[in-house]
Enzyme design. Sequence first.
Site, PDB file in Angstrom:
ATOM      1  N   GLY A   1       0.837  -1.191   0.000  1.00 38.15           N
ATOM      2  CA  GLY A   1       0.000   0.000   0.000  1.00 38.15           C
ATOM      3  C   GLY A   1       0.871   1.239   0.000  1.00 38.15           C
ATOM      4  N   CYS A   2       0.447   2.273   0.669  1.00 37.93           N
ATOM      5  CA  CYS A   2       1.204   3.529   0.704  1.00 37.93           C
ATOM      6  C   CYS A   2       2.632   3.292   1.185  1.00 37.93           C
ATOM      7  CB  CYS A   2       0.504   4.517   1.633  1.00 37.93           C
ATOM      8  SG  CYS A   2       1.431   6.032   1.895  1.00 37.93           S
ATOM      9  N   PHE A   3       3.600   3.648   0.360  1.00 36.54           N
ATOM     10  CA  PHE A   3       4.986   3.383   0.754  1.00 36.54           C
ATOM     11  C   PHE A   3       5.428   4.221   1.935  1.00 36.54           C
ATOM     12  CE2 PHE A   3       5.883   5.529  -3.621  1.00 36.54           C
ATOM     13  CZ  PHE A   3       5.464   6.780  -3.171  1.00 36.54           C
TER      14      PHE A   3
END
Length: 200
Positions: free
Chosen positions: A38-40
């Site tokens: 998901g969001c890094f």
Amino acid sequence: MRTFTTAALFALWISASLPAADKDTEMVNTETALFAGGCFWCMEPAFDKIDGVLSTVSGYAGGSAEDATYQRVTTGRTGHYEALQIEYDPAKVDYGALLEVFWRNIDPFDPSGQFCDKGPQYRAAVFALTDEQLGQAQKSKAKVESLLGTAVRTEILPSATFYEAEDYHQDYYRKNPVRYNYYRWNCGRDRRLQAVWGSK
């Protein structure tokens, strides 16, 4: 009185002329892992605090396009995942331990994204960079399925080209802690992780 041969004196002179060994210049054997969760921004903190992890870099992997930028990837049409490249010292931490951290920081049941972020660029995946990593990742996934008692939707994928994300994405949680913490809370990431993993 102690005497020295010419050869011994020359050896002593050479030894005294050489610079002292610098521990900082010693070579460290490094290996690389590549995960998408998901969001890094939210994957960096969990790995940065591990002894043996030398660096984490946010970026993009897995797409068919020859280049990747945030503007292109965020459309969801390039096939890239937001990913995290991890350089680590295998003498201090092994790949299996990194896999455990990866699983504990994702929702393994969601094939459409992670937490509040939906779309192909937010899918979770393990990119196996070697045959050894592939075998370990597959065993690790089976272990997670046994632990949680249901099928895991996270994919184990072959090695992929990694494109480093723009500078403003790197270490975002350190550079912008207030915004990062609000985003993470608002996205429900930790609440969902607690629901999935609990005390397991």
